[in-house]
Design an enzyme around this catalytic site. Sequence first.
Site, PDB file in Angstrom:
ATOM      1  N   ASP A 248       0.818  -1.184   0.248  1.00 45.56           N
ATOM      2  CA  ASP A 248       0.021  -0.040  -0.091  1.00 45.56           C
ATOM      3  C   ASP A 248       0.888   1.270  -0.029  1.00 45.56           C
ATOM      4  O   ASP A 248       0.622   2.308   0.547  1.00 45.56           O
ATOM      5  CB  ASP A 248      -0.923   0.065   1.205  1.00 45.56           C
ATOM      6  CG  ASP A 248      -2.077   1.029   0.927  1.00 45.56           C
ATOM      7  OD1 ASP A 248      -2.478   1.409  -0.090  1.00 45.56           O
ATOM      8  OD2 ASP A 248      -2.546   1.468   2.263  1.00 45.56           O
TER       9      ASP A 248
ATOM     10  N   CYS B  73     -26.452 -11.360  -3.054  1.00 50.01           N
ATOM     11  CA  CYS B  73     -25.971 -10.581  -1.709  1.00 50.01           C
ATOM     12  C   CYS B  73     -25.759  -9.299  -1.697  1.00 50.01           C
ATOM     13  O   CYS B  73     -24.574  -9.040  -2.570  1.00 50.01           O
ATOM     14  CB  CYS B  73     -24.954 -11.424  -0.807  1.00 50.01           C
ATOM     15  SG  CYS B  73     -24.671 -10.647   0.714  1.00 50.01           S
TER      16      CYS B  73
END
Length: 357
Positions: free
Chosen positions: A137, A194
């Site tokens: 990151d 979902c």
Amino acid sequence: MEADETPPDAELTAAVKAVALELGFVRAGVARAGCLDAEGERLRAWLAAGKHGEMAWMERTADVRINPRDERMLAGAESVLVLATPYARDPERVGPAPGRVARYARGRDYHNVLGKRLEKLTRWLRERGHGARGSVDSMPVFERAWAQRAGLGFIGKNSCLIIPGLGSHVFLSAVVTTARLVPDTPMRERCGACTLCLDGCPTSAFDGARELDARKCISYLTIEHEGRIDEALRPAVGDWIFGCDVCQDVCPYNRTELPPPSVTAPFAPSTRWDAHDAESILEMSDHAFGVYSEGSPVRRTGRDGMARNAAVVLGNRGERCHLPVLDNAARTHLSPVVRETAAWAARTLRERLDEQK
């Protein structure tokens, strides 16, 4: 034989994955380096719509993020090795009361811990004659997209990578390398019908499946956003003082998969969150904040950012006893953003207390 016709090295692939696991990474997968065409189109459309908010660095590095062979990343890259490390998926009592901290930030700063592991892994590859650059990151690498291509997991409707057996509470790291490694089979998406994550977002930050508008996301607002938080969004921030876990907590892969994975000491929740509440964070000096945030991802937001967040939390969840500190911050805090937010919080809290009479 041309270089691009050289077959992948199965022995090297097995060896580098074994080294990664020995270093503490829990899952490892490989993808063939190249341009992320489909993912790149979605990224560019997202950026063009301004949904990245103030994260201008994402726009500046889009070309590199889409193509790791860009000379600004690693010319001649052949493979992307993606690594996953779980962090604590512990039950609630998740930070100072009032004020919650996202799970990923409750332990030591993952950049430091995983960065040291990546240094050892990239050194191992270089010692064997291969170019390698590691990122946790910290560089323009599209980790989620590469993780799906590398077969580690799939990108859920909440835009998080979901790893069957681990869920989405994981840190992703990547190594871009010139080594020809054996690629793994990409994983298909498994969300089905979902929509719990989309429906559960407190600020309605999703425009659709995998379409997050960061400008309305609580994690973005409390971490990346530097100015005033839109007054219309403040009530929905609730008691999140740094980050948000809602769209992950409601995900069945985090609730019903396997028992929470064991987590190494660096990522176990720190007791520091029990020592400070939103009131103390609002009043912190520079020195106190430095001690409080040392070795923690919360340092990214800075003292003023955390004070702003604390004021929002107190406006939403505070009690009468918090009014003096809010009034004082509204008058004397050095940051105009904090002063305005504290004044809003004091006004909001008084209105709520009056309604309860």
